[in-house]
Design a protein around this motif. Sequence first.
Motif, mmCIF file in Angstrom:
data_model
loop_
_atom_site.group_PDB
_atom_site.id
_atom_site.type_symbol
_atom_site.label_atom_id
_atom_site.label_comp_id
_atom_site.label_asym_id
_atom_site.label_seq_id
_atom_site.Cartn_x
_atom_site.Cartn_y
_atom_site.Cartn_z
ATOM 1 N N UNK A 65 0.823 -1.199 0.000
ATOM 2 C CA UNK A 65 0.000 0.000 0.000
ATOM 3 C C UNK A 65 0.854 1.244 0.000
ATOM 4 N N UNK A 66 0.237 2.376 0.305
ATOM 5 C CA UNK A 66 0.930 3.662 0.211
ATOM 6 C C UNK A 66 1.716 4.015 1.460
ATOM 7 N N UNK A 67 1.679 3.136 2.469
ATOM 8 C CA UNK A 67 2.450 3.375 3.685
ATOM 9 C C UNK A 67 1.566 3.575 4.897
ATOM 10 N N UNK A 68 1.760 2.746 5.930
ATOM 11 C CA UNK A 68 0.948 2.864 7.134
ATOM 12 C C UNK A 68 -0.529 2.695 6.826
ATOM 13 N N UNK A 69 -1.364 3.517 7.457
ATOM 14 C CA UNK A 69 -2.806 3.463 7.212
ATOM 15 C C UNK A 69 -3.248 4.380 6.078
ATOM 16 N N UNK A 70 -2.291 5.068 5.476
ATOM 17 C CA UNK A 70 -2.635 6.014 4.414
ATOM 18 C C UNK A 70 -3.234 5.263 3.222
ATOM 19 N N UNK A 71 -4.437 5.688 2.809
ATOM 20 C CA UNK A 71 -5.108 5.065 1.680
ATOM 21 C C UNK A 71 -5.891 3.816 2.010
ATOM 22 N N UNK A 72 -5.917 3.396 3.260
ATOM 23 C CA UNK A 72 -6.540 2.114 3.590
ATOM 24 C C UNK A 72 -8.070 2.155 3.578
ATOM 25 N N UNK A 73 -8.663 3.316 3.491
ATOM 26 C CA UNK A 73 -10.119 3.418 3.316
ATOM 27 C C UNK A 73 -10.448 4.118 2.002
ATOM 28 N N UNK A 117 2.943 3.457 -8.014
ATOM 29 C CA UNK A 117 2.905 3.868 -6.607
ATOM 30 C C UNK A 117 2.814 2.679 -5.661
ATOM 31 N N UNK A 118 2.535 1.491 -6.174
ATOM 32 C CA UNK A 118 2.386 0.313 -5.319
ATOM 33 C C UNK A 118 3.674 -0.495 -5.171
ATOM 34 N N UNK A 119 4.692 -0.159 -5.932
ATOM 35 C CA UNK A 119 5.976 -0.853 -5.746
ATOM 36 C C UNK A 119 6.628 -0.349 -4.463
ATOM 37 N N UNK A 279 1.420 9.931 4.369
ATOM 38 C CA UNK A 279 2.128 8.648 4.448
ATOM 39 C C UNK A 279 3.420 8.828 5.229
ATOM 40 N N UNK A 280 4.021 7.752 5.715
ATOM 41 C CA UNK A 280 5.333 7.883 6.351
ATOM 42 C C UNK A 280 6.308 8.595 5.420
ATOM 43 N N UNK A 281 7.276 9.284 5.995
ATOM 44 C CA UNK A 281 8.203 10.098 5.199
ATOM 45 C C UNK A 281 8.841 9.309 4.070
ATOM 46 N N UNK A 282 9.219 8.058 4.323
ATOM 47 C CA UNK A 282 9.896 7.252 3.311
ATOM 48 C C UNK A 282 8.985 6.892 2.146
ATOM 49 N N UNK A 283 7.679 7.074 2.331
ATOM 50 C CA UNK A 283 6.723 6.699 1.286
ATOM 51 C C UNK A 283 6.117 7.895 0.560
ATOM 52 N N UNK A 284 6.571 9.084 0.854
ATOM 53 C CA UNK A 284 5.883 10.249 0.293
ATOM 54 C C UNK A 284 6.118 10.434 -1.202
ATOM 55 N N UNK A 285 7.122 9.750 -1.749
ATOM 56 C CA UNK A 285 7.299 9.779 -3.195
ATOM 57 C C UNK A 285 6.057 9.221 -3.903
ATOM 58 N N UNK A 286 5.300 8.371 -3.195
ATOM 59 C CA UNK A 286 4.128 7.742 -3.803
ATOM 60 C C UNK A 286 3.063 8.770 -4.182
ATOM 61 N N UNK A 287 3.018 9.887 -3.475
ATOM 62 C CA UNK A 287 2.035 10.916 -3.792
ATOM 63 C C UNK A 287 2.276 11.505 -5.177
ATOM 64 N N UNK A 288 3.525 11.463 -5.633
ATOM 65 C CA UNK A 288 3.836 11.939 -6.981
ATOM 66 C C UNK A 288 3.588 10.866 -8.025
ATOM 67 N N UNK A 289 3.422 9.619 -7.572
ATOM 68 C CA UNK A 289 3.269 8.494 -8.497
ATOM 69 C C UNK A 289 1.814 8.093 -8.698
#
Length: 414
Positions: A65-73, A117-119, A279-289
């Motif tokens: 997923x996008x990191x933590x609970x982000x996007x889970x709903x 964004x899911x990789x 999302x967690x800091x390490x996953x914030x690139x996903x917002x651009x993807x």
Amino acid sequence: MSDRLTITLWDFTWYTRTGPGEPFEDLDEAYRQAAERGYNTIRICAMPLLLFGTSLDTGALRLSGLGGDYGQRTRWYDVRHTTTVDGRAQLLALFRGAARHGFTVIVSSWEYQQSPSFLADDSWHRAVTAIPPADRANALADALASLVDLLKAEGLDDRVAFVELHNEVQIGRLADVTGTRGEAAILGLQPYLEGGIDRFRARHPQVPVTANYARVPVGYMRGLPRNADVAVFHPYVYGVLDQLVDEFALRDGTRPYPQERAYAELLRDGAPALDDWQPPAADRWRLDATAVRHREMYTHDWCDPVKWDRWLYDRYGEHRRAMRATLDTWIDVAADWAAERSVPLVFGEGWVGYTPLYGTFEEGPVGAEICAHAVARSAEVGAWGTLVCSNAAPHHPMWNDVDLQRRLNEGFSK
């Protein structure tokens, strides 16, 4: 031409959600359930650029997923497990399952919208965005042709209903070559899409190839590829949902987000503020993807589905006639464009729009009526393929409404 296509939208979820208890853990069971509901066709992101257009190792893709609970709903983003998938093996398993269960597959790509964004890392995202915008349609054509080469070598190419260069070409990064998005990009995209279609067809002249469009771009139909083998559109009418998106500035970052109003009218008790939900800091690139912006993701994650649905129901009466008229007009225009070019017509997504995962507006009495009307109109205009609605798939709650799906699919297939 084969029998009518009754389509269920498996998008990229057939490889992102294969973990324990997830809808694609067992592909045979997913196909069995789809057949039970009256479907004979799936439409997918086949990750062609990743598998056949990059130098990335795809033998052990870590997907999450996008990191933590982000996007889970949030619909399509609620990936519960991190999994490791052999990309090509998963693709072949999907097509072998299609052969076993008598399904055909619409092969597409979401790689310039959200698939990367899911990789677990940003390598897929970087690889596809590194392709110069002017070369992206041709790169997709080459990758899709190589994908069909693999299917042909495995005796599975007969499962392909047709190939789309990309999903909703005017609203993702494929449109970067035009410097704009939406309908304004359509005319500028035309030569690139026509070039990509010709390039694919040179290698696989027997496989129909096309591109598809968000909504039905009335007023820009002259800009659609003139060499497309199939006319494919996604008639999301929005209407009352457009009012919600506009009033809460979900897609307009130039206006302030109405936080206090959102708390009162849409959000669950205890929801954090917009800026505190990331999302967690390490996953914030996903917002651009991904094409779904942070405001919309936050509001979907934290909405109270009862409040959301009530908001739409309270205002639906103001939009009901216009939404029906828009849908009818779009279906008629799409059918006319297809007829003028003597190509089959397919509605690959639709009908209301992008709603929260646990919202029920589209599967409730109003939405079900819209779905029934759209499917009936699809049959009336002679469409080759249509769908109950975009939310009628194994990874959405609407999948549980077996009777509605069976009834509409049977009606369309007659």
